[in-house]
Design an enzyme around this catalytic site. Structure first.
Site, PDB file in Angstrom:
ATOM      1  N   SER A 128      14.452  -8.308  10.906  1.00 59.43           N
ATOM      2  CA  SER A 128      13.730  -7.119  11.906  1.00 59.43           C
ATOM      3  C   SER A 128      13.146  -7.281  13.774  1.00 59.43           C
ATOM      4  O   SER A 128      14.028  -7.234  14.802  1.00 59.43           O
ATOM      5  CB  SER A 128      12.808  -6.848  11.071  1.00 59.43           C
ATOM      6  OG  SER A 128      12.731  -5.282  11.351  1.00 59.43           O
ATOM      7  N   ASP A 199      19.885   0.110   4.708  1.00 57.64           N
ATOM      8  CA  ASP A 199      18.906  -0.399   6.094  1.00 57.64           C
ATOM      9  C   ASP A 199      17.855   0.785   5.999  1.00 57.64           C
ATOM     10  O   ASP A 199      18.384   1.619   7.048  1.00 57.64           O
ATOM     11  CB  ASP A 199      18.636  -1.431   7.235  1.00 57.64           C
ATOM     12  CG  ASP A 199      17.625  -2.039   7.447  1.00 57.64           C
ATOM     13  OD1 ASP A 199      16.217  -1.042   7.657  1.00 57.64           O
ATOM     14  OD2 ASP A 199      17.416  -3.511   8.178  1.00 57.64           O
ATOM     15  N   HIS A 232      16.254  -3.418   4.123  1.00 61.36           N
ATOM     16  CA  HIS A 232      15.952  -4.034   4.674  1.00 61.36           C
ATOM     17  C   HIS A 232      14.213  -5.288   3.735  1.00 61.36           C
ATOM     18  O   HIS A 232      13.100  -4.967   4.044  1.00 61.36           O
ATOM     19  CB  HIS A 232      14.567  -3.145   5.374  1.00 61.36           C
ATOM     20  CG  HIS A 232      13.984  -3.618   7.294  1.00 61.36           C
ATOM     21  ND1 HIS A 232      15.226  -3.921   8.820  1.00 61.36           N
ATOM     22  CD2 HIS A 232      12.451  -3.924   7.257  1.00 61.36           C
ATOM     23  CE1 HIS A 232      14.188  -3.978   9.229  1.00 61.36           C
ATOM     24  NE2 HIS A 232      12.608  -4.322   8.881  1.00 61.36           N
TER      25      HIS A 232
END
Length: 257
Positions: A128, A199, A232
């Protein structure tokens, strides 16, 4: 460890920001030390959680360095302070990037790698926001300098980004194409990008677009993996891909993929 950066404000006054980085966790290689990779956590996390996951990977010849980002106010969280490699608002090209924060984090990472043995291959990876910082490091390596113009000192051999995006994407193509040496470095740097198609935090389109920008900017050794149904977070299948890719790109001995 702390970093203080300077920037020129109105009236030629210099403003200073100090970044206090948190604890660094290290996973020692279980076999012959052939590579060192700094792995960067996501927003609000720390180096400990990833060090535990990385320790279980079948990559005995890699030393993993897992630093912890500074705690700072983050715009996307309404100014709430948490661990973050740089400040970030919405993921849009219309929003200015926090190059001061990015440069401080990338300098901290380069400093961690600078003391490694000369015969060890060096890389940066992350998840991320950590992936975004790793990709920004790739552009600094290619240009041979940070965004503030200071020389970038580390020879990178691998970049990995999971569920991330490319900060500073607006001008990167012109900067790489404008220098023969930058184009050579970009073409020589292997990059693996992985992104979940479901995501909900960093939408898939940002990972896909970042890949396209990097490719069109001269990063030729680029692999992009999409995962249907993945949100995610990471899953064993994705980490298996990371292991397989690292073995192939770094030529590690005695590793299982």
């Amino acid at each position: 460890m702390s970093y203080t950066t300077s920037s020129m404000g109105s009236g030629s006054r210099t403003s200073r920001r100090t970044f206090e980085f948190g604890r660094t966790y290290v996973v020692r290689p279980k076999g012959k030390h052939q590579a060192t990779i700094v792995w960067l956590h996501g927003l609000g996390d720390n180096g400990s959680s990833w060090s535990q996951l990385l320790e279980g990977l079948p990559l005995p010849n890699i030393k993993w360095i897992c630093p912890t980002a500074p705690t700072r106010p983050v715009a996307i969280l309404g100014g709430f302070p948490c661990t973050a490699w740089f400040d970030v608002g919405e993921l849009s090209e219309d929003v200015p990037d926090d190059f001061e924060g990015l440069d401080a984090s990338v300098a901290h990472i380069a400093n961690l790698l600078s003391t490694e043995p000369s015969d060890v291959k060096l890389g940066i990876g992350g998840f991320s926001m950590g992936a975004a910082t790793a990709l920004y490091s790739a552009t600094c390596f290619a240009q041979g300098k940070y965004g503030n113009g200071n020389p970038y000192p580390v020879n990178l051999r691998a970049i990995i980004g999971l569920s991330g995006w490319l900060p500073g994407s607006r001008n990167i193509r012109n900067k790489i194409e404008g220098s023969h040496e930058a184009a050579r470095r970009a073409a020589s740097l292997p990059i693996l990008l992985c992104h979940g198609m479901c995501d909900e935090v960093v939408p898939y389109k940002h990972g896909e677009k970042s890949t396209q920008i990097l490719s069109s900017s001269g990063f030729r050794s680029l692999t992009f993996k999409a995962y249907d149904g993945l949100g995610h977070y990471t899953v064993p299948k994705e980490m298996d891909e990371v292991c397989h890719w690292l073995n192939g790109r770094l030529g590690l001995e005695g590793s299982r993929s």
